[in-house]
Design a protein around this motif. Structure first.
Motif, short mmCIF file in Angstrom:
data_model
loop_
_atom_site.label_atom_id
_atom_site.label_comp_id
_atom_site.label_asym_id
_atom_site.label_seq_id
_atom_site.Cartn_x
_atom_site.Cartn_y
_atom_site.Cartn_z
N ASP A 23 12.48 -3.62 14.13
CA ASP A 23 12.07 -2.18 14.54
C ASP A 23 10.86 -1.67 13.77
O ASP A 23 10.52 -2.30 12.65
CB ASP A 23 13.32 -1.31 14.74
N PRO A 24 10.33 -0.64 14.18
CA PRO A 24 9.18 0.10 13.40
C PRO A 24 9.29 0.27 12.24
O PRO A 24 8.57 0.11 11.23
CB PRO A 24 8.93 1.38 14.05
N SER A 25 10.53 0.73 11.72
CA SER A 25 10.74 0.92 10.29
C SER A 25 11.10 -0.21 9.42
O SER A 25 10.63 -0.40 8.30
CB SER A 25 12.46 1.74 10.11
N LEU A 26 11.62 -1.31 10.19
CA LEU A 26 11.84 -2.52 9.45
C LEU A 26 10.46 -3.06 9.32
O LEU A 26 10.17 -3.85 8.06
CB LEU A 26 12.54 -3.46 9.93
N ALA A 28 7.57 -1.53 8.64
CA ALA A 28 7.06 -0.63 7.63
C ALA A 28 7.78 -1.08 6.31
O ALA A 28 6.93 -1.35 5.30
CB ALA A 28 7.53 0.74 7.87
N ARG A 29 8.89 -1.38 6.15
CA ARG A 29 9.42 -1.91 4.85
C ARG A 29 8.80 -3.28 4.65
O ARG A 29 8.70 -3.49 3.52
CB ARG A 29 11.06 -2.06 5.25
N TRP A 30 8.81 -4.13 5.69
CA TRP A 30 8.15 -5.49 5.30
C TRP A 30 6.90 -5.23 4.78
O TRP A 30 6.48 -6.04 3.83
CB TRP A 30 8.11 -6.30 6.53
N GLN A 31 6.05 -4.47 5.34
CA GLN A 31 4.80 -4.47 5.01
C GLN A 31 4.57 -3.70 3.50
O GLN A 31 3.79 -4.25 2.71
CB GLN A 31 4.04 -3.37 5.82
N GLU A 32 5.39 -2.74 3.16
CA GLU A 32 5.46 -2.41 1.80
C GLU A 32 5.63 -3.40 0.83
O GLU A 32 5.34 -3.46 -0.33
CB GLU A 32 6.33 -1.15 2.11
#
Length: 224
Positions: A23-26, A28-32
């Motif tokens: 999902d979008p939050s995951l 973003a977490r992956w990218q970070e």
């Protein structure tokens, strides 16, 4: 690894990524998480450490992965920029194929420090051809000696790969490598030493007189 195990591993990789980007939050977490790790590796490759100065200017470098061994050998005239970007992958293809989380070690040779030890005629040759061509010549010497797989073939527009015969190359580096035999041997000897150097305890970096080794995989174990 046989074809069956390889295909199973590939499917597991695809399934894992699908979960991590669920999902979008995951996403973003992956990218970070990935950028944080790549940034730490880039900093260890370049920043000053204790009495050791920052890695700048011309260098040879190579990336090793567990299992595959040496994957890639390159050179740059701007180590601070290129080595920082190497694990990020924004202007270098390596991290697209071999993620920095599985890099076993990155070897960096500050080859200009070897130049004063070379014979006077080679020092004059190096001065005449300049650091860029000298770096290409040393890169070619190490590539021929080690045959890293990601240097040993090139992509084709037809979607497949074409083998490269590094020993028969007529590139600028190949042509000039013949004029720097002693310097090339010194660079190769330093390369071999750092390629097998043991990782220090409680650190992801090993410093030597002419280079540096960073052990990215140990960052995962050390939690740094």
């Amino acid at each position: 690894m046989n074809d069956h195990l390889y295909e199973d591993a590939y499917r597991d990789w695809h399934t894992s990524l699908t979960t991590l980007l669920g999902d979008p939050s995951l996403l973003a977490r992956w990218q970070e998480r990935r950028y944080e790790f790549a940034h730490r590796v880039g900093a260890l490759l370049t920043e000053a450490r204790g009495d050791s100065p920052a890695i700048t200017g011309p260098v040879l470098y190579g990336v090793f992965a567990s299992g595959a061994g040496l994957c890639y050998v390159g050179q740059t005239q701007d180590a601070e920029r290129r080595l920082r970007d190497l694990p990020v992958g924004e202007s270098h293809h390596l991290a697209d194929t071999v993620p920095p989380e599985i890099w076993e070690r990155v070897v960096v040779i500050r080859w200009p420090l070897l130049l004063p030890e070379a014979p006077a005629d080679e020092q004059a040759t190096a001065a005449g051809i300049g650091p860029r061509v000298c770096g290409l010549a040393l890169e070619h010497r190490v590539q021929v000696a080690t045959a890293p797989p990601l240097n040993s073939r090139r992509r084709r527009t037809t979607g497949d790969w074409q083998p490269r015969n590094l020993a028969q190359s007529r590139s600028l580096g190949a042509v000039h490598s013949l004029s720097l035999p002693d310097l090339g041997q010194r660079a190769l000897a330093a390369w071999k030493d750092l390629s097998v150097a043991a990782a220090p305890q409680h650190s992801a970096v090993l410093e030597t007189r002419v280079g540096r080794v960073v052990f990215p995989a140990s960052l995962l174990n050390l939690g740094r």
